[in-house]
Design a protein around this motif. Structure first.
Motif, short mmCIF file in Angstrom:
data_model
loop_
_atom_site.label_atom_id
_atom_site.label_comp_id
_atom_site.label_asym_id
_atom_site.label_seq_id
_atom_site.Cartn_x
_atom_site.Cartn_y
_atom_site.Cartn_z
N HIS A 50 1.29 -8.75 -9.76
CA HIS A 50 0.13 -9.55 -9.35
C HIS A 50 0.36 -10.03 -7.92
CE1 HIS A 50 -0.84 -9.69 -13.65
NE2 HIS A 50 -2.07 -9.88 -13.22
N LEU A 51 0.36 -9.08 -7.00
CA LEU A 51 0.69 -9.44 -5.62
C LEU A 51 -0.59 -9.78 -4.84
CD1 LEU A 51 2.77 -9.62 -3.30
CD2 LEU A 51 2.42 -7.17 -2.92
N PRO A 52 -0.76 -11.07 -4.48
CA PRO A 52 -1.94 -11.42 -3.67
C PRO A 52 -1.83 -10.75 -2.29
CG PRO A 52 -0.87 -13.39 -4.56
CD PRO A 52 0.07 -12.24 -4.78
N HIS A 53 -2.98 -10.31 -1.78
CA HIS A 53 -2.93 -9.58 -0.51
C HIS A 53 -2.36 -10.44 0.62
CE1 HIS A 53 -3.69 -6.65 2.51
NE2 HIS A 53 -4.36 -7.53 3.23
N PHE A 54 -2.67 -11.76 0.57
CA PHE A 54 -2.18 -12.61 1.66
C PHE A 54 -0.65 -12.63 1.71
CE2 PHE A 54 -0.53 -16.73 3.10
CZ PHE A 54 -0.87 -16.60 4.45
N ILE A 55 0.00 -12.65 0.53
CA ILE A 55 1.48 -12.70 0.50
C ILE A 55 2.04 -11.40 1.09
CG2 ILE A 55 3.52 -12.84 -1.02
CD1 ILE A 55 2.19 -15.42 -1.24
N LYS A 56 1.41 -10.29 0.71
CA LYS A 56 1.87 -8.99 1.23
C LYS A 56 1.69 -8.95 2.76
CE LYS A 56 0.45 -4.18 0.50
NZ LYS A 56 -0.27 -3.35 -0.48
N TRP A 57 0.53 -9.42 3.20
CA TRP A 57 0.23 -9.43 4.63
C TRP A 57 1.25 -10.32 5.36
CZ3 TRP A 57 -0.85 -13.05 8.31
CH2 TRP A 57 -1.36 -12.58 9.52
N ARG B 203 4.27 -11.28 4.38
CA ARG B 203 5.62 -10.72 4.35
C ARG B 203 5.84 -9.74 5.50
NH1 ARG B 203 10.60 -9.87 4.52
NH2 ARG B 203 11.48 -8.03 3.53
N TYR B 204 4.84 -8.93 5.76
CA TYR B 204 5.03 -7.89 6.77
C TYR B 204 4.36 -8.19 8.11
CZ TYR B 204 7.34 -5.39 3.09
OH TYR B 204 8.23 -5.06 2.10
N ARG C 225 9.44 -0.65 10.29
CA ARG C 225 9.25 0.57 9.48
C ARG C 225 8.73 0.21 8.09
NH1 ARG C 225 13.88 2.37 12.09
NH2 ARG C 225 15.23 1.58 10.43
N GLN C 226 9.32 -0.87 7.50
CA GLN C 226 8.87 -1.32 6.18
C GLN C 226 7.39 -1.71 6.25
OE1 GLN C 226 11.30 -0.11 4.38
NE2 GLN C 226 11.24 -1.85 3.00
N ARG C 227 7.03 -2.37 7.36
CA ARG C 227 5.65 -2.82 7.56
C ARG C 227 4.69 -1.62 7.59
NH1 ARG C 227 2.29 -3.68 11.96
NH2 ARG C 227 1.00 -5.57 11.78
N ARG C 228 5.11 -0.58 8.33
CA ARG C 228 4.26 0.62 8.41
C ARG C 228 4.12 1.27 7.04
NH1 ARG C 228 6.82 1.86 13.30
NH2 ARG C 228 8.08 3.49 12.33
#
Ligand SMILES: CCCCCCCCCCCCC[C@@H](O)CC(=O)SCCNC(=O)CCNC(=O)[C@H](O)C(C)(C)COP(=O)(O)OP(=O)(O)OC[C@H]1O[C@@H](n2cnc3c(N)ncnc32)[C@H](O)[C@@H]1OP(=O)(O)O
Length: 248
Positions: free
Chosen positions: A153-160, A162-163, A232-235
Motif C-alpha cells: 500500500h505505497l502512497p504515491h507521495f511517499i514513493k515520490w 523517497r526518490y 539510478r534507483q530513482r530512474r
C-alpha cells in the motif's frame, strides 16, 4: 529533475508495480518479510520520535544549543540499529549492494560515535543540526517507503519523496557532516585523542587528526557513487527503466 509526467503512474505501470511487489514477497518468504516489516516500522517510529523531539526542543528553547544532548540517546540507538542493514544485504534479504550500504551505514556510525559523541565541544555546532535534520527527514521517508512497499500500500507521495528528497538532502547532509568533522579538527589536534604515539611496545603509530583529514578526502570519491546509485534507483523506480527492459 523529473517532470510530473515522468513521475506520475499510469494503469499499466501500477499493475506492473503490484505484480512486482507480490513477486518480491513470494521471493522473500514469510519470515524475511515479517522481520523486514517489523524492522522498518520500528525504524520509522524511531526517527519519527527523533523528529518530534527536535521540533519540540526548538519550539521550547528557541535555540539549537543543547539539541544534540537532548536527543543523543535515541539517535545513537536507532542509527546503531541500522547496522542490521548491512546484515540484510549480506544474507540476501534485500537486493542492495553490501558495499553501498556498508559505506552509508559506517559513515553515519562514525559521525555519531567517533565524532559527535566523542568530541563534546562540537555538539552545539549548526552543522550538527544540518546533518541531523537531513538524516531524520530521509529516514522517515525511506523506512516508511519500505514499510508501505512490503504491505503493498505505497502512497504515491511517499514513493515520490523517497526518490526526490535525497537530491537536496544528500548534499545538505554531507555538508553538515564535513563541516562537523572540520570543526572537530582543532580539538582532536590539541587533545591527541584516539592517537597512538611512538615509541610504544607494538611500534605502531596512529594519528586521529590525519585520519580525519583522510576521511574528509574520502567523501570526494565515495559520495558521488552513493549519489549516482540513488539517481539510478530513482530512474528505475520513478521512470520504470528496468520494467521497460524486462518487457523487452
Ligand atoms: C570508518 C569511517 C568511514 C568513513 C566513510 C567516509 C565516506 C563517506 C562518504 C559517504 C557519505 C554519506 C553521507 C550520508 O550519511 C549523508 C546522508 O545520509 S544525508 C541524508 C540524505 N541521505 C540519503 O538520501 C540516503 C540515501 N541512502 C539510502 O537510501 C541507502 O542508504 C542506500 C544504501 C544508499 C541506497 O538504498 P538502496 O539501494 O537500498 O535503494 P532502494 O531504497 O531503492 O532499495 C533497493 C531495493 O532494496 C529494497 N530494500 C532495501 N532496504 C530495504 C528494507 N529495509 N526493507 C525492505 N526492502 C528494502 C528496496 O525495496 C528495493 O527493492 P526493489 O529493487 O526490489 O524494489
Amino acid at each position: 529533475m523529473a517532470s510530473s509526467e515522468e513521475d506520475g503512474t499510469n494503469g499499466a505501470s501500477e499493475a506492473g508495480d503490484e505484480k512486482e511487489a507480490t513477486g518480491k514477497r513470494r521471493r522473500l518468504g514469510f519470515l524475511a518479510t515479517a522481520w523486514l516489516t517489523f524492522y522498518n516500522i520500528a525504524m520509522t517510529a524511531g526517527w519519527l520520535v527523533l523528529a518530534i523531539a527536535m521540533v519540540r526542543f526548538y519550539m521550547e528553547k528557541g535555540t539549537h544549543r543543547g539539541l544534540y544532548k537532548s536527543i543523543q540517546k535515541t539517535l545513537k540507538f536507532f542509527q546503531t540499529f541500522a547496522l542490521l542493514e548491512v546484515v540484510h544485504c549480506l544474507i540476501g534479504i534485500v537486493p542492495t549492494s553490501v558495499l553501498v550500504t556498508g559505506v552509508q551505514v559506517s559513515s553515519r556510525i562514525f559521525m555519531v560515535w567517533l565524532i559527535t559523541h566523542s568530541i563534546k565541544p562540537i555538539q552545539n555546532e549548526e552543522s550538527v543540526v544540518l546533518f541531523l535534520v537531513s538524516w531524520t527527514v530521509t529516514e522517515i521517508t525511506r523506512y516508511s517507503f519500505y514499510t508501505f512497499s512490503l504491505l503493498d500500500h505505497l502512497p504515491h507521495f511517499i514513493k515520490w519523496a523517497r526518490y526526490n528528497f535525497f537530491i537536496i538532502l544528500y548534499p545538505v547532509g554531507v555538508a553538515g557532516e564535513l563541516l562537523t568533522i572540520y570543526a572537530a579538527l582543532p580539538y582532536v589536534k590539541k587533545s591527541g585523542m584516539f592517537s597512538v604515539r611512538l615509541p610504544n611496545k607494538y611500534n605502531v603509530s596512529f594519528d586521529y587528526y590525519y585520519f580525519l583529514l583522510i576521511t574528509m578526502a574520502s567523501y570526494i570519491p565515495l559520495f558521488p557513487q552513493l549519489y549516482f546509485h540513488m539517481l539510478r534507483q530513482r530512474r528505475k523506480v520513478l521512470h520504470g527503466e528496468v520494467i521497460v527492459e524486462k518487457d523487452d
